[in-house]
Design an enzyme around this catalytic site. Structure first.
Site, mmCIF file in Angstrom:
data_model
loop_
_atom_site.group_PDB
_atom_site.id
_atom_site.type_symbol
_atom_site.label_atom_id
_atom_site.label_comp_id
_atom_site.label_asym_id
_atom_site.label_seq_id
_atom_site.Cartn_x
_atom_site.Cartn_y
_atom_site.Cartn_z
ATOM 1 C CD GLU A 1 -2.899 -1.373 2.248
ATOM 2 O OE1 GLU A 1 -2.804 -0.580 3.205
ATOM 3 O OE2 GLU A 1 -3.725 -2.302 2.220
ATOM 4 C CD GLU B 1 -4.456 -8.014 0.957
ATOM 5 O OE1 GLU B 1 -5.316 -7.404 1.630
ATOM 6 O OE2 GLU B 1 -3.253 -7.736 1.000
#
Length: 572
Positions: A339, A444
């Site tokens: 991220e 994910e």
């Protein structure tokens, strides 16, 4: 007459589906001249601006102008005061259609994000965005669906009001649900399956007719799995649910993260990760190393916050070499920096090139393993400007351009935490990312809780599995008695929830279960089958000799050939 008519209608229907095959191409180069519009513009009027400003008008208070440069005609919005001041075209959108959108954008100066937006009666829909440049054209590719049919207005938006927005080669192509599904089917047939031709011969090499052939899948070729956590180590029911399915890849939810392995400085504890890795190995399941660093300041070991920049850099180096050294050669991938489009914890303390430096260290620590970026909202939310495909690819290029990183085996991780999926945007965004020519995984995948959770999950799984550039899928549903992160597949007794039923259904459809093909060879000893990629066992029985059979392994992998051929000899 009726037969001829029936055949003619079939031909026409076939031609229509054929004529609307999907264009997976996308350009990520900034070009001197734009490409022609995809689908000849689709339902856009005057898509190449060959007919002046016909079909186009001003949006907001922008002034618009038709220009020509080196034979290329385009439309310009200038005199912009508000972010939405631009050009527009009115159209009509239908609720039962999937729309693919593209346009080529340039700005008068600098490097500026530009978004394509459709104004509808129920609100504003972001179709996609690009970071536009001056002096060259960039392709914006996106897509949308609408909840209700009605009039809509396309326009472009940029927060930088000092620039002119130039637009050309605009395309909006509608597809029916049937056509959209046909694209998925065609892609799976082309990229996930192979036609295999087996010939049975005797010891003299003569073809064996009427031999019995059984082709049994031993392992699927497409990596597909779900995340797990340490709860599985002590819960037999959880183990049974997980190991009874043909998962070939997993990710540990938290157990490899820095806050789990070194919650206090200098005291490392890999016991949970070690045990989970041992469990995965016992069941021949590949593990994604998740993650070495996480750029979100909320998810750091608390002791990092008091460190100076140099101390943090030293601690990060120790962390990377510790975990990657420990599990080198035992994982199939590393999420090196998680991220780093949305967050910059390490960059803010170490310097702007912190992420790129981490990948350089990772290359030295375990260069044989694929090194992933991993980010959310790149395909989930078209309105999140931080992680649009163009921003993702720019970060990827920055990492690759860092001295010494040119040999890094980089890859794109798409977290895929969905609320309401925009299916055409998912496909278009992956098209754009795929132009970077590195592996892309769904890492994910989950869908937030709600009445459509299971149906959304099915739509997303079908879309991403069918995309020719997706190389693996991990579902983010590690079980916890207090509830999963956002989506469970089972209840606390490990009975499937509707989401679990979707996964089981698609495991079967995607050819991940132990599939079987059987039949008899033809007069020339041949047997043909269309098989999903994977490892198979082929058994041939000679019809003329009692108890005479031969068994051979067969790997069906990705191939540029339309057919794989195997010559099998069986004892006479």
């Amino acid at each position: 007459m009726h037969v001829v008519e029936h055949e003619l209608n079939n031909c026409l229907a076939g031609f229509q589906v054929n004529a609307l095959s999907y264009d997976y191409t996308a350009s990520i180069e900034c070009l001197a001249k734009p490409h022609k519009p995809q689908y000849n513009g689709g339902i856009i009027v005057n898509p190449e601006l060959h007919h002046g400003l016909n079909g186009w008008s001003s949006f907001g208070n922008a002034k618009i102008q038709h220009r020509e440069s080196e034979g290329n005609r385009f439309i310009v919005a200038h005199g912009r005061q508000q972010s939405y001041d631009s050009i527009s075209q009115k159209t009509y959108l239908q609720s039962n259609k999937f729309y693919t959108f593209s346009a080529w954008i340039q700005v008068s100066s600098g490097s500026v994000p530009v978004t394509a937006i459709f104004k509808t009666s129920s609100g504003f829909i972001h179709a996609g965005a690009i970071v536009a440049e001056s002096n060259c054209w960039s392709m914006l590719k996106g897509g949308l669906t609408v909840d209700a049919s009605g009039p809509a207005e396309l326009y472009f938006e940029s927060k930088n009001t000092s620039v002119e927005i130039w637009v050309d080669s605009i395309s909006l192509q509608p597809f029916t649900e049937k056509q959209w599904k046909s694209h998925q089917h065609q892609s799976i047939t082309k990229t996930r399956k192979s036609n295999v031709k087996v010939q049975a011969v005797d010891e003299q090499g003569k073809p064996l007719a009427n031999a019995t052939i059984i082709i049994q899948q031993k392992a699927p070729g497409f990596p597909f799995g779900v995340a797990i956590n340490k709860n599985i180590l002590t819960n037999t029911a959880y183990q049974n649910w997980f190991t009874s399915r043909p998962f070939t890849v997993t990710t540990f939810e938290d157990e490899m993260k820095w806050y789990s392995t070194e919650s206090s400085q200098g005291h490392e504890d890999y016991s949970a990760a070690d045990a989970l890795l041992q469990f995965a190995k016992q069941h021949n399941i590949g593990v994604r190393g998740h993650n070495v660093f996480w750029d979100d300041p909320r998810y750091q070991p608390g002791w990092l916050n008091s460190l100076s920049g140099q101390q943090l850099s030293d601690a990060a180096s120790k962390r990377l070499n510790s975990i990657m050294g420990r599990y080198k050669g035992q994982v199939i991938a590393w999420d090196v920096c998680n991220e780093n489009l949305h967050f910059n914890f390490f960059e803010s303390k170490i310097g702007a090139s912190a992420s790129a430096m981490f990948y350089n260290w990772a290359l030295k620590a375990d260069g044989a393993t694929t090194l992933f970026m991993n980010e959310y909202n790149t395909i989930e939310e078209s309105g999140d400007g931080d992680s649009i495909p163009a921003k993702y690819l720019q970060k990827l290029r920055d990492i690759q351009a860092f001295p010494g990183n040119n040999n890094a085996k980089m890859a794109i991780g798409l977290e895929s935490h969905f609320t309401t999926p925009n299916i055409p945007y998912i496909r278009s965004s992956i098209d754009t990312l795929a132009a970077a020519k590195v592996p892309i995984w769904i890492t994910e995948l989950d869908v937030t809780s709600g009445p459509n959770q299971a149906s959304y999950l099915e739509q997303i799984l079908r879309e991403v599995h069918a995309h020719p550039q997706i190389q693996g899928i991990v579902i983010w549903s590690a079980w916890n008695p207090q509830g999963c992160y956002r989506m469970c597949l089972t209840d606390n007794n490990f009975k499937n929830l509707p989401t679990g039923d979707v996964v089981d259904k698609l495991i079967h459809e995607f050819g991940l279960t132990s599939g079987l093909a059987s039949g008899m060879t033809d007069p020339n000893g041949f047997f043909e089958a269309s098989l999903f990629q994977g490892d198979y066992e082929v058994k041939i029985t000679n019809p003329s000799v009692e108890n005479s059979s031969s068994v051979q392994g067969l790997n069906v992998g990705p191939t540029t050939e339309s057919q794989q051929q195997l010559l099998l000899q069986v004892s006479a």
